[in-house]
Design an enzyme around this catalytic site. Sequence first.
Site, short mmCIF file in Angstrom:
data_model
loop_
_atom_site.label_atom_id
_atom_site.label_comp_id
_atom_site.label_asym_id
_atom_site.label_seq_id
_atom_site.Cartn_x
_atom_site.Cartn_y
_atom_site.Cartn_z
N ALA A 168 0.66 -1.19 0.11
CA ALA A 168 0.17 -0.03 0.12
C ALA A 168 0.89 1.26 0.10
O ALA A 168 0.52 2.19 -0.79
CB ALA A 168 -0.86 -0.09 1.16
N ASP A 169 1.87 1.34 0.85
CA ASP A 169 2.88 2.45 0.94
C ASP A 169 3.52 2.51 -0.44
O ASP A 169 3.60 3.61 -0.92
CB ASP A 169 3.69 2.40 2.09
CG ASP A 169 3.14 2.74 3.44
OD1 ASP A 169 2.65 3.68 3.38
OD2 ASP A 169 3.44 2.14 4.35
#
Length: 397
Positions: A168-169
């Site tokens: 996600a990051d």
Amino acid sequence: MTPPLHGITVLDFSRVLAGPLATQILGELGATVVKVERPGTGDETRGFEPHLPHGESAYFFAVNRGKRSVALDLKDPRGRDVARRLARTADVVVENFLPGAMNRLGLGYADLSADNPGLVYVSATGFGQTGPDRARKGYDTVFQALSGVMEMTGEADGPPVKSGVPVADLTSGLWVVIAALTGLAGRAATGRGRHLDVAMMDVQLSLHALNAARLFALDEDPTRTGTEHPGRVPSAAFEAADGGWLHISGSDQHWMPLCAVLGLDDLAADEELRRNAGRVAHRERVMDALRTAIAGRDRDPLVKELRTAEVPVGEVRSVREALADPHTAARGVVGGFDHPTEGAFPALRTPLRDTAGEPPPTVAPPLLGADTDTVLAEAGLSPAEIDDLRAAGVVGR
């Protein structure tokens, strides 16, 4: 050769991972990145494990190379005045505070673009600038859970699991880069900047392009399938006789060569299995035969045979093995830098390559506040003004 973003200045208010990854990429493509950090502590990842012998964080090192660090207290109105001064000559601002936080500091897009109409302002948040969850906090694994990515990851008969990397990051960081470059391209055409909204949740949902296509087409909510592909057979990891694992992902043109290498004459003779639809329909039969055949062969010799037969295959490697691979070395993926306190340290290069030039350099991450005096002087502050700010604790070293 002049790097593509030479002459671009990025004012970086972001912390932790997604934003700092993005600004590191912009920096290694030639931009000057000024990282604004809290005096005394800096970006919180400076305290994250693993720590190196002299106290620096390898986590921080991974996504903050080549930046200039300014220690500036944004809670103090004098610090905010300095930040506004820095923004007047910036091309790009990147921030990842909760929506509204920068506005309350007088550092939002409307405030900064009033003095700098060409400013490209990228806000990277968990849930975006609008919507009922806009003030909700989250971290990488929370977004993996909420977006359905975690539900899709793992074995079919096991629990959901997170990805082995902070997907996600990392993917959100890439979209911050896309946003910044989009804004710069638009400015080149119109002369004006813009405010770009990157939501980590939106980014994770966008990764479901193929899963959503299955849902929209078949009204089928996709479920986790381990290493198998829901719409292609074979596409899965298999264990070899020596305990090594390999992953095969083949299409119709690879089916007969695969059967020949594995000696699966009965499967090769079945006309229905020559098309992927037939293999998907008979998934269990095909997969059982492949698992049995591969379980009787050692991994590396089998991989060599499959590659000779032009069947797409890869050994399942550890991180150490992948980084030590001769092709990895030939591509120069692992670089390094000399840090003022930790000395020589390896680093993964930004993967973009210009075929006419050298790969982007890997430059050491900054010590906290190392560039404060220089950057503030370039912004027009006198030595006396800087000393006064330091004495008041508004800036650090």
